[in-house]
Design a protein around this motif. Structure first.
Motif, PDB file in Angstrom:
ATOM      1  N   LYS A 178     -11.034 -22.800  -5.730  1.00 23.11           N
ATOM      2  CA  LYS A 178     -10.117 -21.988  -4.935  1.00 23.11           C
ATOM      3  C   LYS A 178     -10.290 -20.503  -5.237  1.00 23.11           C
ATOM      4  O   LYS A 178     -10.211 -19.660  -4.337  1.00 23.11           O
ATOM      5  CB  LYS A 178      -8.683 -22.412  -5.200  1.00 23.11           C
ATOM      6  CG  LYS A 178      -8.345 -23.794  -4.663  1.00 23.11           C
ATOM      7  CD  LYS A 178      -6.892 -24.147  -4.947  1.00 23.11           C
ATOM      8  CE  LYS A 178      -6.535 -25.539  -4.409  1.00 23.11           C
ATOM      9  NZ  LYS A 178      -5.120 -25.886  -4.689  1.00 23.11           N
ATOM     10  N   GLU A 179     -10.521 -20.182  -6.496  1.00 23.48           N
ATOM     11  CA  GLU A 179     -10.692 -18.782  -6.884  1.00 23.48           C
ATOM     12  C   GLU A 179     -11.987 -18.196  -6.330  1.00 23.48           C
ATOM     13  O   GLU A 179     -12.014 -17.031  -5.903  1.00 23.48           O
ATOM     14  CB  GLU A 179     -10.682 -18.659  -8.421  1.00 23.48           C
ATOM     15  CG  GLU A 179      -9.357 -19.024  -9.064  1.00 23.48           C
ATOM     16  CD  GLU A 179      -9.427 -18.983 -10.587  1.00 23.48           C
ATOM     17  OE1 GLU A 179     -10.531 -18.704 -11.110  1.00 23.48           O
ATOM     18  OE2 GLU A 179      -8.392 -19.241 -11.241  1.00 23.48           O
ATOM     19  N   LYS A 204      -9.540 -25.849  -9.405  1.00 23.09           N
ATOM     20  CA  LYS A 204      -8.876 -24.545  -9.495  1.00 23.09           C
ATOM     21  C   LYS A 204      -9.886 -23.403  -9.360  1.00 23.09           C
ATOM     22  O   LYS A 204      -9.642 -22.405  -8.675  1.00 23.09           O
ATOM     23  CB  LYS A 204      -8.147 -24.443 -10.835  1.00 23.09           C
ATOM     24  CG  LYS A 204      -7.381 -23.158 -11.011  1.00 23.09           C
ATOM     25  CD  LYS A 204      -6.642 -23.144 -12.354  1.00 23.09           C
ATOM     26  CE  LYS A 204      -5.896 -21.835 -12.541  1.00 23.09           C
ATOM     27  NZ  LYS A 204      -5.183 -21.796 -13.850  1.00 23.09           N
TER      28      LYS A 204
END
Length: 348
Positions: free
Chosen positions: A311-312, A308
């Motif tokens: 992706k950020e 996660k």
């Protein structure tokens, strides 16, 4: 009983004069001693000196009693001392000096009385104030004792809190160390395992045969004797529509590593036809199949968080090697070893 209005003594069988105007009785001797015999010429119309008309030359001399011929015996005038009679001296005019002395004496007595009254009032009020101050002192002493007791208790509790903080810090460190050790042990216990994800479920399926069939697809020679156990595990998210993952336990870490390497090489060699359900002979819609290391719950959560975060922050690569998680932003950048969530949060 008749009394002389001049000397106030009783008239006993003695000739007396009666004022034709005020009808007061007087001794003749008292009248003669004051005004002489000339004032007794007309006894019938005689008026006492108080009632006689006064002219400019007349004086206000009161009638003097005849003290030589008669003693004053009236109880309002006479004073007895030691049984003897003391004659009252005739009244004399008061001078200005005497008036001043009398006024001074009265003022002095008044001031003394006033001072005594003020002193008495002040003493009473001071006594009340002293009592109030005494009560305040007692209250302050009580409050001071309570304050000192509270201060002592607070100091003890502060010392206890300091000790508890130190102990808590030590316990946190111990728990962190134990958690790391437990996670390491859990991951070590999975050293022989791989996890096959997204493989469709079928009733009555033979997972060992499925694994052997998968090994043939990726060109990895695996026999049934090298597979100790194969089972599906419960999903962490019960609402997820993905099939349950399959955990396969091989006979050694070497066999596991060989199987993992073969699956990776196959996907690299066939980018347009990566591992999927159709290649394994499973009917239905085509579903991609993923072969990954079997991670401990802690590492699995950390791996999901790392993906996660990637992706950020636009990290291109996230991978797992022997239970450890790595990230790399590009082909030319250095890799990051993700030890824990704090390390993940520090990335930029």
């Amino acid at each position: 009983m008749k009394k002389c209005n001049a000397c106030l003594s009783v008239i006993d069988n003695e000739e007396s004069l009666i004022c034709s105007k005020c009808y007061q009785h007087y001794h003749e001797s008292c009248i003669q001693s004051t005004f002489g015999s000339a004032s007794l010429t007309d006894i019938t119309n005689w008026m006492c000196p108080d009632c006689q008309p006064r002219n400019e030359n007349a004086d206000n001399t009161p009638i003097r009693p005849n003290l030589k011929s008669k003693q004053i015996r009236d109880e309002n005038v006479n004073r007895r001392r030691g049984g003897t009679v003391v004659n009252v001296q005739p009244l004399t005019p008061i001078t200005v000096v005497e008036v001043r002395e009398i006024v001074k004496s009265e003022i002095k007595d008044l001031l003394k009385h006033l001072n005594d009254t003020i002193a008495s009032f002040v003493n009473i009020e001071l006594k009340s104030i002293k009592e109030d101050i005494s009560q305040v002192k007692e209250s302050m002493s009580f409050l001071n004792d309570k304050y000192e007791s509270f201060k002592t208790d607070l100091t003890e509790k502060f010392n206890t809190l300091t000790e508890l903080r130190k102990e808590n810090s030590h316990l946190k460190s111990t728990v962190q160390d134990l958690s790391t050790r437990i996670n390491s042990m859990e991951q070590q216990a999975r050293a022989n395992n791989v996890e096959i994800q997204s493989l469709p479920e079928h009733k009555g399926e033979n997972l060992v045969s499925t694994v052997i069939n998968l090994s043939k697809v990726i060109s990895c020679d695996i026999s049934e004797n090298q597979i100790h156990h194969a089972t599906r595990i419960a999903k962490r998210d019960t609402n997820s529509k993905r099939p349950k993952s399959i955990v396969v336990q091989f006979n050694s870490p070497r066999t596991r590593d060989t199987f993992l390497a073969a699956s990776i090489m196959y996907n690299k060699a066939n980018p347009n036809e990566k591992l999927n359900s159709n290649l394994l002979g499973i009917g239905g819609a085509k579903e991609n199949v993923y072969v990954v290391e079997h991670l401990s719950p802690t590492n699995k959560y950390l791996h999901a968080a790392a993906r996660k975060k990637a992706k950020e922050l636009n990290y291109k690569f996230v991978w797992v090697r022997r239970g450890r998680i790595f990230m790399r932003k590009s082909e030319t950048s250095d890799y990051k070893y993700i030890r824990d969530l704090e390390t993940l949060d520090s990335l930029s």
